[in-house]
Write an enzyme that holds these catalytic residues in place. Sequence first.
Site, PDB file in Angstrom:
ATOM      1  N   HIS A 178      -6.318   9.163  -8.124  1.00  0.00           N
ATOM      2  CA  HIS A 178      -7.162   8.494  -7.134  1.00  0.00           C
ATOM      3  C   HIS A 178      -8.453   7.963  -7.732  1.00  0.00           C
ATOM      4  O   HIS A 178      -8.957   6.927  -7.329  1.00  0.00           O
ATOM      5  CB  HIS A 178      -7.445   9.446  -5.976  1.00  0.00           C
ATOM      6  CG  HIS A 178      -6.309   9.470  -5.035  1.00  0.00           C
ATOM      7  ND1 HIS A 178      -5.452  10.526  -4.920  1.00  0.00           N
ATOM      8  CD2 HIS A 178      -5.833   8.513  -4.198  1.00  0.00           C
ATOM      9  CE1 HIS A 178      -4.518  10.230  -4.044  1.00  0.00           C
ATOM     10  NE2 HIS A 178      -4.727   9.022  -3.588  1.00  0.00           N
ATOM     11  N   CYS A 484       1.207  -1.142  -0.984  1.00  0.00           N
ATOM     12  CA  CYS A 484      -0.229  -0.954  -1.183  1.00  0.00           C
ATOM     13  C   CYS A 484      -0.536   0.002  -2.337  1.00  0.00           C
ATOM     14  O   CYS A 484      -1.673   0.381  -2.530  1.00  0.00           O
ATOM     15  CB  CYS A 484      -0.889  -0.461   0.110  1.00  0.00           C
ATOM     16  SG  CYS A 484      -0.269   1.130   0.661  1.00  0.00           S
TER      17      CYS A 484
HETATM   18  C1  PEP Z   1       0.288   5.385  -2.872  1.00  0.00           C
HETATM   19  O1  PEP Z   1       0.690   6.549  -2.937  1.00  0.00           O
HETATM   20  O2  PEP Z   1       0.779   4.439  -3.493  1.00  0.00           O
HETATM   21  C2  PEP Z   1      -0.867   5.058  -2.011  1.00  0.00           C
HETATM   22  C3  PEP Z   1      -1.227   3.816  -1.792  1.00  0.00           C
HETATM   23  O3  PEP Z   1      -1.566   6.110  -1.498  1.00  0.00           O
HETATM   24  P1  PEP Z   1      -2.612   6.983  -2.346  1.00  0.00           P
HETATM   25  O4  PEP Z   1      -2.749   6.357  -3.694  1.00  0.00           O
HETATM   26  O5  PEP Z   1      -3.886   6.996  -1.587  1.00  0.00           O
HETATM   27  O6  PEP Z   1      -1.946   8.331  -2.384  1.00  0.00           O
END
Ligand code: PEP
Length: 524
Positions: A178, A484
């Site tokens: 993240h 996303c």
């Molecule tokens: C993902 O898992 O691709 C996503 C967009 O969510 P996060 O990165 O916040 O877990």
Amino acid sequence: MRIDGIPASPGYAEGPLFDLDQPPAGYEAKTGAAEEKAALEGAIGRAVGRLAALIETADGDAAGILEFHIAMLEDDALSGPAFAAIGSGQAADAAWRAALDGEIAGYEASDQDYFRARAADLRDIRDQVLRALSEDSAPAPPPGAILYGEDIAPTRFLETDWSKGGGIALKRGSAASHVAMLARSRGVPMVVGLDIPAGPLTGAALLDAERGGIVFSPSPAETETFRQSASSFAGRQGAARTFLTEPAVTKAGTTVRVQVNIAYPSDVDGIDISTCDGVGLMRTEFLFGKTLPDEETQYHAYRKVLEWAGDKPVTIRTVDAGGDKPVPGFTVKETNPFLGLRGIRLSLARRDIFRVQIRALLRAAIHGNLKVMFPMIATPDEYSQAAALFAGEQAALAAQGVAHRLPPLGIMVEVPSVALAPEAFADVAFFSIGSNDLTQYVMAAARDNAAVAHLNSIRHPAVLRLIAAVAAFGQEKGIPVSLCGDAGGDPAAIPALLEAGLRDLSVAPAQLAMAKAAIADVPV
Ligand code: PEP
Ligand code: MG
């Protein structure tokens, strides 16, 4: 000395080194009551100053709340007991906490709604001053520094001032973590998996986050070569910027929607809405930071983004706490947090907290084109339960005569059970593929572990096959499918994603230009 690692957020940084692993700074007790008193006065003053600065950019309602907070902070009746406790020997932080906790308990016990609602304001005020107190003793990196160490927490990243440049060099970490995602969205260069020698390092360093490496104590020749690469990178970024203002179209003339991912309401301040098709993912867990935000705070955060986007869609994801995003007072300690009580599982287990977010979203929905999605859905039952909570809160708001709207509700596709059997979700409003988690769960390779980063590839046929299957299912049933995950902004992954059938990507704002430039090169 050059050490190679894995690039996690492209760019170049040249600057002084700053050790992230210095012992954590808490509040340092002072030598006497007079110093403790001065520390508390200073912290209250800084909290007031910060609120006053926020008022400058806040809209009417938010400004009203902030003014109310300032008035409470300036009220001697509130701080009096804390100063009295300092006089009898307590440290400033303990005295302030005890005084405010006493007040909060009194408000919470009230039988009047108005006073009970003020308890949340008091908690906010308590925490703002505690934060200001501990920052007194926290070492801050110098401007433009390269922060190095084992790993960096998302909140530490968000607290750092990146306006003068700088970068991140980590021993652990991963490009799929993240914090790497935050770094890409703010354009902060970051390299992970570096075998940095133990012990404090001093002087300047050169961080090459395009190829993945760091040079300590560089020679003049190394500095010269580095600066040439940095300026060539800036040149390429500049060239891609010409794509920014145009819609994204492939070589064959296929239009691709490109939205942005944001983590914080203020992220939109630096984005021109005309350069994107809306917000494909607003992560809300960072709003939860160190304290749980109340309904008003969340409502204003969501409303700000919706008003910024006008009639373009804004997809806000309900809180995805857990995994590598712990939230004090909410998430639980687990031996395997990525496979534990995370995302919608935690929200459904803590409905008191979830309901606050749902109400804020329902109220904010009247200010724009909102869509809401749930993270970490694994079964249709989780979706139904979450949707039922929305319906329940909607009925409650309607009964109270509070303005609101029920937005379309969709789900993230990031758990393999959903990607493998999407037919169980034929009644959702939309799918959004979370390729970061989908990849880590398909490949059994943790997204925050540099040792298995080579396995964590979206371009593995198993991952791409699942993405193509979801895209085809959506097409067949008329359910919109977007992506996303961070792969959407990766020029190396974009051709494979479009070939898999996707026509809707959401990318980090700093990747917008490069993504559009990469789309223009794809033959589909
Ligand atoms: C993902 O898992 O691709 C996503 C967009 O969510 P996060 O990165 O916040 O877990
Ligand atoms: Mg995810």
